[in-house]
Design a protein around this motif. Structure first.
Motif, PDB file in Angstrom:
ATOM      1  N   HIS A 151      52.030  54.375  25.939  1.00  0.00           N
ATOM      2  CA  HIS A 151      52.605  55.554  25.295  1.00  0.00           C
ATOM      3  C   HIS A 151      51.611  56.267  24.385  1.00  0.00           C
ATOM      4  O   HIS A 151      52.006  57.121  23.598  1.00  0.00           O
ATOM      5  N   SER A 152      50.335  55.924  24.471  1.00  0.00           N
ATOM      6  CA  SER A 152      49.358  56.525  23.576  1.00  0.00           C
ATOM      7  C   SER A 152      47.996  56.568  24.241  1.00  0.00           C
ATOM      8  O   SER A 152      47.790  55.992  25.315  1.00  0.00           O
ATOM      9  N   SER A 153      47.078  57.245  23.590  1.00  0.00           N
ATOM     10  CA  SER A 153      45.686  57.309  24.027  1.00  0.00           C
ATOM     11  C   SER A 153      44.819  56.682  22.945  1.00  0.00           C
ATOM     12  O   SER A 153      45.046  56.894  21.754  1.00  0.00           O
ATOM     13  N   GLU A 178      44.376  55.581  17.487  1.00  0.00           N
ATOM     14  CA  GLU A 178      45.407  55.521  18.514  1.00  0.00           C
ATOM     15  C   GLU A 178      46.293  56.743  18.335  1.00  0.00           C
ATOM     16  O   GLU A 178      46.899  56.939  17.289  1.00  0.00           O
ATOM     17  N   PRO A 204      49.416  59.080  19.671  1.00  0.00           N
ATOM     18  CA  PRO A 204      50.614  59.089  20.514  1.00  0.00           C
ATOM     19  C   PRO A 204      50.513  60.151  21.600  1.00  0.00           C
ATOM     20  O   PRO A 204      50.077  61.280  21.350  1.00  0.00           O
ATOM     21  N   ARG A 234      46.710  67.265  24.219  1.00  0.00           N
ATOM     22  CA  ARG A 234      47.673  66.162  24.163  1.00  0.00           C
ATOM     23  C   ARG A 234      49.028  66.572  24.713  1.00  0.00           C
ATOM     24  O   ARG A 234      49.537  67.657  24.422  1.00  0.00           O
TER      25      ARG A 234
END
Length: 440
Positions: free
Chosen positions: A186-188, A205, A207, A227
């Protein structure tokens, strides 16, 4: 995901063995593929006129590079994966190659090790002449620095990150740091893979799913990413402050439901190159960092039947964003060629590219000379220098804002678009760029 550092380094022999299968390496997007340029201007040094590009003439003996040609922020060094030309169907061994571009004559240095590289490896040059390479080994991303050591290639292992995939971001302006993006559920995750004290380091990190990567300053502090939040929704460019533990703030929001991506930014002038569907369909536009001025979507940047992608902005134009020359890669059925455009000029000059141009690679000097690296059968390493054409002379007539009656060369003025509905104007650093109402 975990990271581990490796102390010390190893040096491999400068040979290749057991070449692997040839990869086509065709790009999924216009930016970053290596293809032949349009005919004419091959290796020409000096000024080039605003001519219409002819059909592409590919160099038949050139191997298809699997990745991109990457330049340092100052254009002093370049790096790519390459292989010796061969007959169709012949197996070739891929190896990194560093180009030195800041001397009187450009030259290339091969950096092969004891075995060939995989076609999905990534290379990024550093300001000290070393080349970072990312290799995938099972479910780990391995990082090393390569450098010439006489007849051999030296290798300094940096460490590894346990993840399925990672994309290296453009070289940082400081020339010594390289960052990479990997995806979690659920994140990068933003990693410092070169330039840290103890191997790869997790920096932030974020979202959602992030892509892109554009530096907003010369201190390598502010990084822009595109994003999409968890659960979907529009893509919005955000700014990541690397000195504040990866703090994320909004950067672009032209309309609430539009996809607003940042493609390029010039720290000197604040010029931003943006791709957005806020006008109703995907368009290339420009704005100014930290300004309340409207985002413009010039008609001349959407010529028919081609894809237009910016790849370099002229530096040194302090507080003069409209005078910056922008280099664009133009991809059509005939191949790839070069476009040059300035916001104040409102016309797209289409120029032939040198044969063997690493399409989408190039940099500007401060005095407005575009440098395009290329390699072909006549020369293994060269740079074509093209002076930015002027914007003197009358603008061509245009029949409207939809581009249906525009000149085929794409040199029509900027057209007005229907402004998206925005509640109130706020500065770019706080939220959306917006379109102001046209004057009466």
């Amino acid at each position: 995901m975990t990271a581990c550092a490796i102390e010390g380094g190893t040096a491999g022999a400068a040979t290749t063995a057991d070449p692997g299968p040839e990869e086509s390496g065709e790009p999924e997007e216009p930016v970053g593929a290596e293809s032949a340029g349009a005919e004419g201007a091959a290796g020409a040094e000096g000024a080039a006129g605003a001519v219409r590009a002819g059909p592409a003439t590919p160099w038949a003996g050139a191997p298809r590079a699997p990745g991109t040609f990457t330049l340092t922020a100052d254009g002093a060094y370049g790096a790519r994966l390459t292989a010796a030309p061969g007959a169709p169907g012949e197996q070739r061994a891929w190896y990194p190659e560093r180009w030195t571009l800041d001397g009187p004559e450009p030259y290339a240095v091969p950096l092969p090790l004891h075995q060939p590289e995989e076609p999905d490896a990534q290379v990024v040059p550093l300001a000290d002449g070393r080349v970072l390479i990312r290799r995938r080994v099972a479910d780990r991303q391995m990082f090393s620095l390569l450098y010439p050591t006489g007849p051999a290639t030296g290798e300094l292992a940096l460490g590894a990150v346990e993840c399925d995939g990672m994309t290296l971001l453009p070289p940082s302006p400081d020339g010594s740091s390289v960052y990479g993006l990997s995806a979690d559920d659920h994140s990068s995750l933003l990693w410092l893979v070169a330039g840290g004290a103890f191997g790869p380091e997790l920096v932030a990190e974020i979202p959602g799913h992030c892509s892109g990567g554009v530096w907003l300053d010369r201190a390598s502090r502010m990084l822009a990413l595109d994003r999409q939040l968890p659960g979907g929704g529009p893509v919005k460019a955000v700014a990541v402050d690397l000195e504040r533990n990866g703090e994320v703030t909004p950067l672009l929001q032209i309309a609430p439901s539009s996809d607003d991506r940042l493609l390029l930014a010039d720290p000197d002038s604040g010029l931003l190159l943006i791709r957005s569907d806020a006008p109703g369909h995907d368009r290339l536009g420009w704005g100014v960092l930290g300004s309340c001025l409207p985002v413009r979507f010039p008609e001349c940047l959407r010529p028919a039947d081609v894809a237009v992608t910016p790849f370099a902005v002229q530096p040194g134009q302090m507080l003069m964003p409209e005078s910056c020359a922008v280099a664009l890669r133009i991809d059509g059925a005939a191949g790839s060629w070069v476009g040059v455009w300035r916001p104040q000029g409102r016309r797209l000059h289409q120029l032939a590219a040198p044969e063997g141009w690493s399409a989408g690679a190039g940099y500007w000097s401060r005095d407005g000379v575009l440098h395009l690296p290329y390699a072909n059968a006549a020369t293994p390493c060269a740079v074509a220098r093209i002076e930015a054409p002027g914007d003197d002379g009358p603008l061509p007539e245009t029949g409207g804002t939809d581009g249906t009656d525009s000149d085929a060369s794409g040199t029509e003025p900027s057209g007005a678009v229907t402004p998206p509905v925005v509640c109130k104007p706020v500065p770019l650093g706080q939220a959306p760029l917006h379109r102001a109402a046209p004057p009466d």
